[in-house]
Each structure stands twice: as C-alpha cells, then as structure tokens.
Design a protein around this motif. Sequence first.
Motif, PDB file in Angstrom:
ATOM      1  N   GLY A 149      -4.802   6.573   9.513  1.00 57.58           N
ATOM      2  CA  GLY A 149      -3.375   6.776   9.306  1.00 57.58           C
ATOM      3  C   GLY A 149      -2.964   6.551   7.865  1.00 57.58           C
ATOM      4  N   LYS A 150      -3.490   5.515   7.244  1.00 65.48           N
ATOM      5  CA  LYS A 150      -3.153   5.239   5.850  1.00 65.48           C
ATOM      6  C   LYS A 150      -3.720   6.307   4.919  1.00 65.48           C
ATOM      7  CE  LYS A 150      -2.392   0.248   6.128  1.00 65.48           C
ATOM      8  NZ  LYS A 150      -2.126   0.239   7.571  1.00 65.48           N
ATOM      9  N   MET A 151      -4.906   6.826   5.235  1.00 66.32           N
ATOM     10  CA  MET A 151      -5.449   7.927   4.436  1.00 66.32           C
ATOM     11  C   MET A 151      -4.526   9.142   4.516  1.00 66.32           C
ATOM     12  SD  MET A 151      -9.590   7.901   4.916  1.00 66.32           S
ATOM     13  CE  MET A 151      -9.755   7.158   6.542  1.00 66.32           C
ATOM     14  N   ALA A 152      -4.033   9.434   5.726  1.00 62.10           N
ATOM     15  CA  ALA A 152      -3.151  10.589   5.903  1.00 62.10           C
ATOM     16  C   ALA A 152      -1.847  10.427   5.138  1.00 62.10           C
ATOM     17  CB  ALA A 152      -2.865  10.802   7.386  1.00 62.10           C
ATOM     18  N   MET A 153      -1.378   9.190   4.980  1.00 59.28           N
ATOM     19  CA  MET A 153      -0.099   8.934   4.315  1.00 59.28           C
ATOM     20  C   MET A 153      -0.253   8.514   2.858  1.00 59.28           C
ATOM     21  SD  MET A 153       1.756   9.849   6.714  1.00 59.28           S
ATOM     22  CE  MET A 153       3.285   9.622   5.816  1.00 59.28           C
ATOM     23  N   ASN A 154      -1.482   8.553   2.341  1.00 56.85           N
ATOM     24  CA  ASN A 154      -1.742   8.252   0.923  1.00 56.85           C
ATOM     25  C   ASN A 154      -1.296   6.844   0.530  1.00 56.85           C
ATOM     26  OD1 ASN A 154      -2.777  10.942   0.156  1.00 56.85           O
ATOM     27  ND2 ASN A 154      -0.673  11.605   0.534  1.00 56.85           N
ATOM     28  N   ILE A 155      -1.638   5.880   1.376  1.00 57.01           N
ATOM     29  CA  ILE A 155      -1.408   4.477   1.049  1.00 57.01           C
ATOM     30  C   ILE A 155      -2.689   3.711   1.362  1.00 57.01           C
ATOM     31  CG2 ILE A 155       1.083   4.489   1.397  1.00 57.01           C
ATOM     32  CD1 ILE A 155       0.667   3.423   4.200  1.00 57.01           C
ATOM     33  N   ARG A 156      -2.803   2.515   0.814  1.00 53.29           N
ATOM     34  CA  ARG A 156      -3.981   1.700   1.086  1.00 53.29           C
ATOM     35  C   ARG A 156      -3.613   0.230   1.020  1.00 53.29           C
ATOM     36  NH1 ARG A 156      -6.734  -0.824  -3.150  1.00 53.29           N
ATOM     37  NH2 ARG A 156      -5.940  -0.361  -5.227  1.00 53.29           N
ATOM     38  N   VAL A 157      -4.494  -0.610   1.558  1.00 55.39           N
ATOM     39  CA  VAL A 157      -4.328  -2.060   1.511  1.00 55.39           C
ATOM     40  C   VAL A 157      -5.177  -2.596   0.368  1.00 55.39           C
ATOM     41  CG1 VAL A 157      -4.652  -4.225   2.758  1.00 55.39           C
ATOM     42  CG2 VAL A 157      -3.895  -2.177   3.977  1.00 55.39           C
ATOM     43  N   THR A 216      -2.629  -9.766   0.990  1.00 53.85           N
ATOM     44  CA  THR A 216      -2.778  -8.355   0.659  1.00 53.85           C
ATOM     45  C   THR A 216      -1.414  -7.724   0.419  1.00 53.85           C
ATOM     46  OG1 THR A 216      -2.740  -7.750   3.013  1.00 53.85           O
ATOM     47  CG2 THR A 216      -4.908  -8.084   1.993  1.00 53.85           C
ATOM     48  N   VAL A 217      -1.447  -6.500  -0.080  1.00 52.90           N
ATOM     49  CA  VAL A 217      -0.252  -5.723  -0.306  1.00 52.90           C
ATOM     50  C   VAL A 217      -0.603  -4.272  -0.040  1.00 52.90           C
ATOM     51  CG1 VAL A 217      -0.702  -5.341  -2.775  1.00 52.90           C
ATOM     52  CG2 VAL A 217       1.653  -5.310  -1.940  1.00 52.90           C
ATOM     53  N   VAL A 218       0.393  -3.466   0.389  1.00 56.62           N
ATOM     54  CA  VAL A 218       0.167  -2.049   0.629  1.00 56.62           C
ATOM     55  C   VAL A 218       0.707  -1.270  -0.558  1.00 56.62           C
ATOM     56  CG1 VAL A 218       0.640  -0.085   2.143  1.00 56.62           C
ATOM     57  CG2 VAL A 218       0.334  -2.372   3.118  1.00 56.62           C
ATOM     58  N   VAL A 219      -0.139  -0.428  -1.160  1.00 56.41           N
ATOM     59  CA  VAL A 219       0.242   0.331  -2.339  1.00 56.41           C
ATOM     60  C   VAL A 219      -0.035   1.813  -2.115  1.00 56.41           C
ATOM     61  CG1 VAL A 219      -0.152  -1.589  -3.924  1.00 56.41           C
ATOM     62  CG2 VAL A 219      -2.022  -0.014  -3.413  1.00 56.41           C
ATOM     63  N   SER A 220       0.597   2.636  -2.943  1.00 57.12           N
ATOM     64  CA  SER A 220       0.393   4.069  -2.873  1.00 57.12           C
ATOM     65  C   SER A 220      -0.913   4.453  -3.569  1.00 57.12           C
ATOM     66  CB  SER A 220       1.569   4.787  -3.540  1.00 57.12           C
ATOM     67  OG  SER A 220       1.372   6.183  -3.586  1.00 57.12           O
ATOM     68  N   THR A 221      -1.534   5.505  -3.083  1.00 54.04           N
ATOM     69  CA  THR A 221      -2.765   5.999  -3.728  1.00 54.04           C
ATOM     70  C   THR A 221      -2.496   7.185  -4.645  1.00 54.04           C
ATOM     71  OG1 THR A 221      -3.266   7.439  -1.843  1.00 54.04           O
ATOM     72  CG2 THR A 221      -4.212   5.219  -1.840  1.00 54.04           C
ATOM     73  N   ARG A 222      -1.231   7.596  -4.706  1.00 58.63           N
ATOM     74  CA  ARG A 222      -0.897   8.694  -5.649  1.00 58.63           C
ATOM     75  C   ARG A 222       0.574   8.716  -5.944  1.00 58.63           C
ATOM     76  NH1 ARG A 222      -1.563  14.295  -2.154  1.00 58.63           N
ATOM     77  NH2 ARG A 222       0.618  14.461  -1.521  1.00 58.63           N
TER      78      ARG A 222
END
Length: 222
Positions: A149-157, A216-222
């Motif tokens: 799900g996080k890959m699909a939404m371009n976010i990561r932990v 941890t924190v959730v950040v954008s991958t792009r």
Amino acid sequence: MSTDQPQGEDPFRKPPPQGDLPPYHGPEGGGPYGAGPGGGPYGAGPGGGPYGAGPGGPYGAGGGEYGYGPPDPLAGMPPLGNRFKRLVARIIDGLIVSIPVSLVFSAFTWHHWNPETDQAKTTGLSILISVVYFVYEGLMLTARGQTVGKMAMNIRVAMLDNGAIPAGNPGWTRAAVYNLPQIVPCCGFVFWLVNVLWCTWDQPYHQCVHDKAAKTVVVSTR
C-alpha cells in the motif's frame, strides 16, 4: 524473527546527526542528500526554504522567521507523508491481507460457520487477520520500509534519527503496536482508534502512537 540489520547498505540511510543538526541533515549541514551547506531538501542555498531560497523555510536549516532560534526539526527531511495517502495505503494493505485470509478461513469453516450468529468464529477470523497483518507488515517494513500500500501511494517508513529503513526491532515494534492490540477484546479497538488518529494532531512529525513506539516517521518518496 531476526533483529539483525541487513548486510547490504541501506539506500535510505542518512549520515548520523552531528552536533545540534536536526535529523536527516547531510554532510556539512546540507539537505537530505547532503548537497550544499544548510540548504533545503536539495541542499540549495544557506538555510533555505523548500528549494533553498530564503532563511529557515520548511526544510531549510535556519530557525525562526529570520533564521534565528532553534533549528527547524524538519530541516533536511523529505516531505512528510500525506495523511490521506497514509489512510489509503492502510486500506490497500487491509484488503491485501483480509480478503485471502477470509477466503481461506471460510473454506475451512463454511459448513460450520454463520457470521451472523457464530460470534466465536467471527472473533477468531478478526484475530487471524490481525496476526497475519502483523507478520506481513513486519516483514515488509524490515525489508524495504514499505508495504504494498505504501509503495502504491509513494510513501515509506523511515527511522526518525537518520532516515534508514526500520530494519529489525523498529519495524516489528511498529507493526506490533498497530496490529496486536486489536486482538484484545473491547479496549483493543479503542487503543487502535486513538493510535491511528494521533497523527492528525501530532506535531511536528505527524506520528501515530506506533511511530512513536518505534521512533519512525512516514515520509514521501517523491
């Protein structure tokens, strides 16, 4: 479950903070990729804003409005993950886990189970989904910092202190705090609800309770 760090180099890991530099600062006080002294996310300009322009913007190294005061805690970090994207990612992961688990469970119990009357089996299915989700999330986070799900939404932990993948204990801790309380009758749902809503008022990192437990924190991958 191993808590050892991966043998290969983590592509997301940032150099450890030096002195009073905030998390994700690169070498010489640069942005997340270490480019330029005190710059924004791309390291451009001293103490800049999102693109290094002006003192102390959202990702610049400067402090207050004119670059004075304590360092911006978000300096050098990638943009925080959008809360709506985080919700959609959870929905995607929930479907990925719950649909096949429910189908398998039903295949083994269909001749004994009526979901409207057999509360014990309904509870058993909920517990099974929570445990499978815990294993799924723990494995994905420790391997790459992302679920499907996080890959699909371009976010990561990412680890709050250096941006690395939460390999080992942090990934499993995050997964456990999110999933396992749900198997506790009554109070488990209340804790889960408070947990997921926490990011709506948490500042400055928009962390849920499971993020705080794992650092941890959730950040954008792009």
